[in-house]
Write a protein that holds these residues in place. Structure first.
Motif, PDB file in Angstrom:
ATOM      1  N   ASN A 110       0.858  -1.191   0.000  1.00  0.00           N
ATOM      2  CA  ASN A 110       0.000   0.000   0.000  1.00  0.00           C
ATOM      3  C   ASN A 110       0.893   1.240   0.000  1.00  0.00           C
ATOM      4  N   HIS A 111       0.663   2.142  -0.929  1.00  0.00           N
ATOM      5  CA  HIS A 111       1.524   3.323  -1.085  1.00  0.00           C
ATOM      6  C   HIS A 111       1.573   4.174   0.196  1.00  0.00           C
ATOM      7  N   LEU A 112       0.469   4.270   0.904  1.00  0.00           N
ATOM      8  CA  LEU A 112       0.445   5.090   2.130  1.00  0.00           C
ATOM      9  C   LEU A 112       1.272   4.432   3.222  1.00  0.00           C
ATOM     10  N   ALA A 114       3.734   2.513   2.623  1.00  0.00           N
ATOM     11  CA  ALA A 114       5.124   2.688   2.182  1.00  0.00           C
ATOM     12  C   ALA A 114       5.660   4.042   2.641  1.00  0.00           C
ATOM     13  N   HIS A 115       4.864   5.103   2.513  1.00  0.00           N
ATOM     14  CA  HIS A 115       5.326   6.418   2.989  1.00  0.00           C
ATOM     15  C   HIS A 115       5.713   6.341   4.477  1.00  0.00           C
ATOM     16  N   ILE A 116       4.914   5.652   5.283  1.00  0.00           N
ATOM     17  CA  ILE A 116       5.225   5.527   6.724  1.00  0.00           C
ATOM     18  C   ILE A 116       6.609   4.895   6.898  1.00  0.00           C
ATOM     19  N   SER A 141       0.452  14.192   1.554  1.00  0.00           N
ATOM     20  CA  SER A 141       0.976  14.043   0.194  1.00  0.00           C
ATOM     21  C   SER A 141       0.056  14.736  -0.799  1.00  0.00           C
ATOM     22  N   GLY A 142       0.234  14.399  -2.077  1.00  0.00           N
ATOM     23  CA  GLY A 142      -0.602  15.014  -3.099  1.00  0.00           C
ATOM     24  C   GLY A 142      -2.032  14.488  -3.082  1.00  0.00           C
ATOM     25  N   GLY A 143      -2.221  13.281  -2.585  1.00  0.00           N
ATOM     26  CA  GLY A 143      -3.556  12.689  -2.592  1.00  0.00           C
ATOM     27  C   GLY A 143      -4.144  12.469  -1.213  1.00  0.00           C
ATOM     28  N   HIS A 144      -3.320  12.592  -0.151  1.00  0.00           N
ATOM     29  CA  HIS A 144      -3.796  12.257   1.197  1.00  0.00           C
ATOM     30  C   HIS A 144      -3.330  13.240   2.259  1.00  0.00           C
ATOM     31  N   ALA A 170      -3.690  21.080  -2.487  1.00  0.00           N
ATOM     32  CA  ALA A 170      -3.952  22.511  -2.253  1.00  0.00           C
ATOM     33  C   ALA A 170      -2.729  23.341  -2.656  1.00  0.00           C
ATOM     34  N   PHE A 171      -1.528  22.869  -2.318  1.00  0.00           N
ATOM     35  CA  PHE A 171      -0.300  23.560  -2.750  1.00  0.00           C
ATOM     36  C   PHE A 171      -0.285  23.656  -4.287  1.00  0.00           C
ATOM     37  N   ASP A 172      -0.597  22.540  -4.939  1.00  0.00           N
ATOM     38  CA  ASP A 172      -0.537  22.519  -6.408  1.00  0.00           C
ATOM     39  C   ASP A 172      -1.563  23.466  -7.023  1.00  0.00           C
ATOM     40  N   LYS A 173      -2.792  23.468  -6.467  1.00  0.00           N
ATOM     41  CA  LYS A 173      -3.846  24.321  -7.029  1.00  0.00           C
ATOM     42  C   LYS A 173      -3.567  25.805  -6.770  1.00  0.00           C
ATOM     43  N   TYR A 182       4.847  24.416 -11.276  1.00  0.00           N
ATOM     44  CA  TYR A 182       4.380  23.065 -10.992  1.00  0.00           C
ATOM     45  C   TYR A 182       5.583  22.148 -10.779  1.00  0.00           C
ATOM     46  N   PRO A 183       5.570  21.219  -9.836  1.00  0.00           N
ATOM     47  CA  PRO A 183       4.526  21.016  -8.825  1.00  0.00           C
ATOM     48  C   PRO A 183       4.512  22.151  -7.811  1.00  0.00           C
ATOM     49  N   GLY A 184       3.344  22.408  -7.248  1.00  0.00           N
ATOM     50  CA  GLY A 184       3.127  23.601  -6.449  1.00  0.00           C
ATOM     51  C   GLY A 184       3.909  23.666  -5.142  1.00  0.00           C
ATOM     52  N   GLY A 185       4.078  22.514  -4.479  1.00  0.00           N
ATOM     53  CA  GLY A 185       4.742  22.530  -3.169  1.00  0.00           C
ATOM     54  C   GLY A 185       6.145  23.115  -3.244  1.00  0.00           C
ATOM     55  N   PRO A 186       7.026  22.493  -4.040  1.00  0.00           N
ATOM     56  CA  PRO A 186       8.386  23.037  -4.144  1.00  0.00           C
ATOM     57  C   PRO A 186       8.393  24.457  -4.729  1.00  0.00           C
ATOM     58  N   ILE A 188       6.093  26.845  -4.392  1.00  0.00           N
ATOM     59  CA  ILE A 188       5.701  27.809  -3.357  1.00  0.00           C
ATOM     60  C   ILE A 188       6.810  27.945  -2.317  1.00  0.00           C
ATOM     61  N   GLU A 189       7.390  26.803  -1.931  1.00  0.00           N
ATOM     62  CA  GLU A 189       8.479  26.878  -0.942  1.00  0.00           C
ATOM     63  C   GLU A 189       9.606  27.787  -1.444  1.00  0.00           C
ATOM     64  N   LYS A 190       9.970  27.622  -2.704  1.00  0.00           N
ATOM     65  CA  LYS A 190      11.071  28.405  -3.268  1.00  0.00           C
ATOM     66  C   LYS A 190      10.696  29.889  -3.383  1.00  0.00           C
ATOM     67  N   VAL A 272       5.337  12.151   7.196  1.00  0.00           N
ATOM     68  CA  VAL A 272       5.789  11.531   5.943  1.00  0.00           C
ATOM     69  C   VAL A 272       4.949  12.008   4.761  1.00  0.00           C
ATOM     70  N   GLY A 273       5.406  11.709   3.550  1.00  0.00           N
ATOM     71  CA  GLY A 273       4.692  12.110   2.329  1.00  0.00           C
ATOM     72  C   GLY A 273       5.333  13.342   1.719  1.00  0.00           C
ATOM     73  N   GLY A 274       5.003  13.621   0.463  1.00  0.00           N
ATOM     74  CA  GLY A 274       5.661  14.686  -0.303  1.00  0.00           C
ATOM     75  C   GLY A 274       5.714  16.037   0.399  1.00  0.00           C
ATOM     76  N   VAL A 275       4.636  16.420   1.068  1.00  0.00           N
ATOM     77  CA  VAL A 275       4.605  17.751   1.705  1.00  0.00           C
ATOM     78  C   VAL A 275       5.563  17.811   2.902  1.00  0.00           C
ATOM     79  N   ALA A 276       5.911  16.648   3.457  1.00  0.00           N
ATOM     80  CA  ALA A 276       6.864  16.613   4.582  1.00  0.00           C
ATOM     81  C   ALA A 276       8.261  17.056   4.137  1.00  0.00           C
ATOM     82  N   ALA A 277       8.468  17.214   2.825  1.00  0.00           N
ATOM     83  CA  ALA A 277       9.747  17.763   2.336  1.00  0.00           C
ATOM     84  C   ALA A 277       9.834  19.264   2.600  1.00  0.00           C
ATOM     85  N   ASN A 278       8.720  19.881   2.948  1.00  0.00           N
ATOM     86  CA  ASN A 278       8.675  21.341   3.113  1.00  0.00           C
ATOM     87  C   ASN A 278       9.491  21.806   4.342  1.00  0.00           C
ATOM     88  N   THR A 279      10.436  22.679   4.108  1.00  0.00           N
ATOM     89  CA  THR A 279      11.368  23.097   5.166  1.00  0.00           C
ATOM     90  C   THR A 279      10.650  23.759   6.341  1.00  0.00           C
TER      91      THR A 279
END
Ligand code: KG4
Ligand code: ZN
Length: 335
Positions: A110-112, A114-116, A141-144, A170-173, A182-186, A188-190, A272-279
């Protein structure tokens, strides 16, 4: 035990080899960002076709990077949900073919989950501190966007989830609304580095009494401001709005996760998940939490196959292998 992990649930084609659920021998990720960015979002049909083109070369470079041959691999772990159906199918069929050809155990992951397990991976030569359970885990993440009580390996209680958009979505939109990339998270962070986040007052949906999230009101508030203000003031106000948006999302994520942690008997907070990369998110958790916080390095927060292999190792140890009837389940849940 060497596990080959395969991940194709979204727009990254990834393969990795992980030893004993912990040591990364190879971790190869081919991102499709450049292909999808011209559309401002992921086009599922394009994603699955790209996975077909990339998966075999990525697989071979992972085995090569690990300095192994196929006979050194002990099992194959593959993400079989949740995700884009056509994309998942590419990885699942590749894994089945290898499993059949090399007579190797197959493990559907399960991808979720796996993130854990990204937190169980050792990075570089740093001493290995095994994550401690029970933990309160924020999967963002992007979906959860889920708050999950991880009681033990494979034992999950989902305490809260998003009622509309996921935080990454929400970051992406919002990035698209503000024309920041795009992608929105990185993006916006930058764009918001060093920008004051207090110049715009954006709403926070606390949904008190619940651990659920809602980000659609925040996104709509940004849309209204964009219509009124950005046209008049241009780029400067766009990054200030983005900074206020990022701060609002982080306030909600951090406050709710810490509240859930305080109200349950846990030893650590895991993020965990993509948004957890946010500084800023990482910093805020570390600053605000009364509990130890563990977050994977940014490359292991976003989609990768090392986390799939790590998760596969723990599933294998619990006897959870799959047979060749393994299917892609696009709406799979953690529990
Ligand atoms: O976990 P992930 O790679 O894929 C999914 O499973 O969805 O997460 C991707 C999401 C995207 O929405 C992306 O904008 C967001 O994670 N993301 C970030 C950052 N890096 C990726 N959000 C905020 N700040 C970042 N640095
Ligand atoms: Zn993911």
């Amino acid at each position: 035990m060497n596990i080959l992990g395969i991940e194709t649930s979204c727009d990254e084609t990834a393969a990795a080899v992980v030893r004993d659920g912990r040591y990364i021998l190879a971790n190869v990720v081919a991102s499709q960002v450049d292909i999808h960015s011209r559309y401002g979002g992921i086009v599922p049909e394009v994603a699955s076709r790209q996975h077909i083109l990339s998966c075999i070369p990525i697989l071979h470079s992972a085995i090569q990077q690990a300095n192994l041959i196929f006979s050194d691999i002990d099992a194959i772990a593959v993400t079989n949900g949740p995700g884009l159906a056509g994309s998942l199918m590419v990885g699942v069929n590749l894994a089945k073919a290898i499993s059949l050809a090399h007579r190797l155990p197959l493990i559907g992951v399960n991808h979720l989950e796996a993130h854990i397990y990204a937190n169980w991976l050792q990075v570089n030569q740093t001493p290995y501190n095994e994550p401690e359970l029970p933990a309160m885990c924020l999967i963002v993440s992007g979906g959860h966007t889920d708050i999950v009580l991880v009681k033990g390996h494979g034992e999950y209680d989902i305490l809260g989830r998003t009622r509309d958009d996921a935080a990454g979505e929400a970051f992406d939109k919002v990035s698209r609304l503000l024309d920041l990339g795009y992608p929105g998270g990185p993006a916006i962070e930058k764009a918001t580095a060093g920008i004051d986040s207090s110049l715009f007052n954006l709403p926070r949906a606390w949904l008190r009494g619940s651990y659920d999230f809602s980000f659609s009101g925040l996104k709509t508030a940004v849309l209204h401001i964009v219509r009124q203000q950005v046209k008049a003031e241009g780029k400067k106000s766009r990054v200030e709005i983005a900074a206020a948006f990022q701060q609002a999302v982080i306030d909600i994520l951090v406050t709710k996760t810490i509240l859930a942690a305080r109200r349950n008997h846990i030893r650590q907070i895991h993020v965990v998940g993509g948004v957890a990369a946010n500084t800023l998110l990482r910093r805020t958790f570390l600053k605000e939490s009364p509990f130890p916080v563990i977050i994977p390095i940014p490359q292991l927060c976003t989609d990768n196959a090392a986390m799939v292999a790590a998760c596969g190792y723990y599933r294998f140890n619990r006897g959870l292998t799959s047979d060749l009837s393994l299917d892609a389940v696009s709406n799979m849940t953690l529990t």
